[in-house]
Design a protein around this motif. Structure first.
Motif, PDB file in Angstrom:
ATOM      1  N   TYR A 147      12.171  -4.547  -2.879  1.00  0.00           N
ATOM      2  CA  TYR A 147      11.429  -3.298  -3.080  1.00  0.00           C
ATOM      3  C   TYR A 147      11.685  -2.357  -1.906  1.00  0.00           C
ATOM      4  O   TYR A 147      12.382  -2.703  -0.959  1.00  0.00           O
ATOM      5  CB  TYR A 147       9.934  -3.593  -3.208  1.00  0.00           C
ATOM      6  N   SER A 148      11.081  -1.174  -1.967  1.00  0.00           N
ATOM      7  CA  SER A 148      11.309  -0.147  -0.942  1.00  0.00           C
ATOM      8  C   SER A 148      10.020   0.138  -0.173  1.00  0.00           C
ATOM      9  O   SER A 148       8.979   0.399  -0.789  1.00  0.00           O
ATOM     10  CB  SER A 148      11.803   1.147  -1.595  1.00  0.00           C
ATOM     11  N   PHE A 149      10.112   0.098   1.156  1.00  0.00           N
ATOM     12  CA  PHE A 149       8.963   0.356   2.018  1.00  0.00           C
ATOM     13  C   PHE A 149       9.385   1.213   3.209  1.00  0.00           C
ATOM     14  O   PHE A 149      10.542   1.202   3.624  1.00  0.00           O
ATOM     15  CB  PHE A 149       8.361  -0.958   2.531  1.00  0.00           C
ATOM     16  N   ARG A 199       5.489   3.609  -5.780  1.00  0.00           N
ATOM     17  CA  ARG A 199       6.949   3.751  -5.778  1.00  0.00           C
ATOM     18  C   ARG A 199       7.628   2.642  -4.966  1.00  0.00           C
ATOM     19  O   ARG A 199       8.545   2.891  -4.210  1.00  0.00           O
ATOM     20  CB  ARG A 199       7.337   5.113  -5.195  1.00  0.00           C
ATOM     21  N   PHE A 200       7.173   1.413  -5.179  1.00  0.00           N
ATOM     22  CA  PHE A 200       7.794   0.302  -4.466  1.00  0.00           C
ATOM     23  C   PHE A 200       9.074  -0.158  -5.156  1.00  0.00           C
ATOM     24  O   PHE A 200      10.012  -0.600  -4.499  1.00  0.00           O
ATOM     25  CB  PHE A 200       6.834  -0.884  -4.369  1.00  0.00           C
ATOM     26  N   LEU A 227       0.839  -1.193   0.000  1.00  0.00           N
ATOM     27  CA  LEU A 227       0.000   0.000   0.000  1.00  0.00           C
ATOM     28  C   LEU A 227       0.874   1.241   0.000  1.00  0.00           C
ATOM     29  O   LEU A 227       1.915   1.281   0.665  1.00  0.00           O
ATOM     30  CB  LEU A 227      -0.901   0.049   1.241  1.00  0.00           C
ATOM     31  N   GLU A 228       0.433   2.251  -0.729  1.00  0.00           N
ATOM     32  CA  GLU A 228       1.038   3.583  -0.631  1.00  0.00           C
ATOM     33  C   GLU A 228      -0.076   4.592  -0.436  1.00  0.00           C
ATOM     34  O   GLU A 228      -1.013   4.658  -1.242  1.00  0.00           O
ATOM     35  CB  GLU A 228       1.849   3.926  -1.873  1.00  0.00           C
ATOM     36  N   ASP A 229       0.001   5.369   0.656  1.00  0.00           N
ATOM     37  CA  ASP A 229      -1.077   6.314   0.933  1.00  0.00           C
ATOM     38  C   ASP A 229      -0.818   7.650   0.252  1.00  0.00           C
ATOM     39  O   ASP A 229       0.192   7.838  -0.442  1.00  0.00           O
ATOM     40  CB  ASP A 229      -1.316   6.461   2.433  1.00  0.00           C
ATOM     41  N   PRO A 258       1.990   3.662 -19.623  1.00  0.00           N
ATOM     42  CA  PRO A 258       2.860   4.540 -18.830  1.00  0.00           C
ATOM     43  C   PRO A 258       3.125   3.985 -17.431  1.00  0.00           C
ATOM     44  O   PRO A 258       2.213   3.505 -16.752  1.00  0.00           O
ATOM     45  CB  PRO A 258       2.064   5.848 -18.762  1.00  0.00           C
ATOM     46  N   GLY A 259       4.399   4.031 -17.020  1.00  0.00           N
ATOM     47  CA  GLY A 259       4.781   3.586 -15.688  1.00  0.00           C
ATOM     48  C   GLY A 259       5.136   2.119 -15.597  1.00  0.00           C
ATOM     49  O   GLY A 259       5.727   1.686 -14.605  1.00  0.00           O
ATOM     50  N   VAL A 260       4.775   1.334 -16.634  1.00  0.00           N
ATOM     51  CA  VAL A 260       5.003  -0.109 -16.596  1.00  0.00           C
ATOM     52  C   VAL A 260       6.338  -0.451 -17.237  1.00  0.00           C
ATOM     53  O   VAL A 260       6.710   0.097 -18.271  1.00  0.00           O
ATOM     54  CB  VAL A 260       3.863  -0.852 -17.316  1.00  0.00           C
ATOM     55  N   HIS A 261       7.083  -1.356 -16.623  1.00  0.00           N
ATOM     56  CA  HIS A 261       8.345  -1.855 -17.171  1.00  0.00           C
ATOM     57  C   HIS A 261       8.367  -3.369 -17.083  1.00  0.00           C
ATOM     58  O   HIS A 261       7.759  -3.959 -16.179  1.00  0.00           O
ATOM     59  CB  HIS A 261       9.541  -1.278 -16.407  1.00  0.00           C
TER      60      HIS A 261
END
Length: 217
Positions: A74-76, A193-194, A50-52, A146-149
């Motif tokens: 990933y980044s949390f 932004r994970f 989740l990203e708020d 857009p945004g997908v890799h």
């Protein structure tokens, strides 16, 4: 942590995860990404990210081992080890991560297969998860959605590859966190932004194989 091996090993090296990912947004600004993995180095499991609206990123993982591996990839800002489960319901899926009043709960209605999903189905499954193919098509994928890799650098020197074999639109979703509804179903915007890429802005359920290559030691 040690390397996972066995059934989750991919051809050509790396760790292989096969399953589905659902991603959607909400009127509150919280975006939700749920992974439902049928085959992996850690067996069958589910997790949620989740990203708020303020940018706080939370991982909900079912075991310490899964939490350690995912948080190193990933980044949390926060990691919680809680029970995570999903089940099929009429027209879609129900997801729960956590217990009592501090859980994430979600109900997701799955819709149709868009033209891109039909195109993805035409790619042979063996090719769709080949890391050379995924590296080659990454510039095309990022222009189409857009945004997908499909290929990129993950945490701790790892390389990651996303091989999507089909996708379905999400017709609707509702979710709550810690007993508070997240609000109306919305696009997954801004991108999460994970890692190096995001789920599509238009909410989808995608079937995919993820390959993660660990750095040589």
């Amino acid at each position: 942590m040690g390397r996972a091996t066995g059934a989750g090993a991919a051809r050509g090296g790396g760790l292989r995860f096969e399953g589905r990912i659902a991603g959607f947004g909400s009127a509150s600004g919280t975006r939700v990404v749920v992974g439902m993995w049928e085959r992996s180095p850690f067996g069958h499991f589910a997790d949620a990210m989740l990203e708020d609206a303020a940018g706080h990123r939370t991982l909900l993982a079912p075991t310490e081992t899964v939490a350690a591996f995912v948080s190193e990839t990933y980044s949390f800002d926060e990691v919680r080890v809680v029970p995570v489960s999903w089940r099929r319901i009429e027209g879609g899926l129900a997801v729960r991560a956590g217990e009592g009043g501090s859980a994430l709960t979600a109900r997701i209605a799955v819709g149709d297969v868009p033209p891109l999903g039909r195109l993805l189905r035409s790619v042979p499954r063996r090719l769709a998860s080949d890391v050379r193919w995924l590296s080659m098509i990454d510039p095309i994928a990022s222009r189409l959605v857009p945004g997908v890799h499909t290929a990129g650098s993950a945490g701790h020197g790892r390389l990651e590859y996303y091989g999507v074999t089909t996708m379905r639109r999400l017709a609707w979703a509702e979710a709550s966190v810690d007993g508070q509804p997240l609000g109306a179903f919305a696009a997954l915007d801004p991108p999460v932004r994970f890692g190096f890429g995001s789920a599509p802005p238009e909410p989808h359920l995608v079937d995919l194989t993820t390959v993660i290559r660990l750095p040589e030691r």
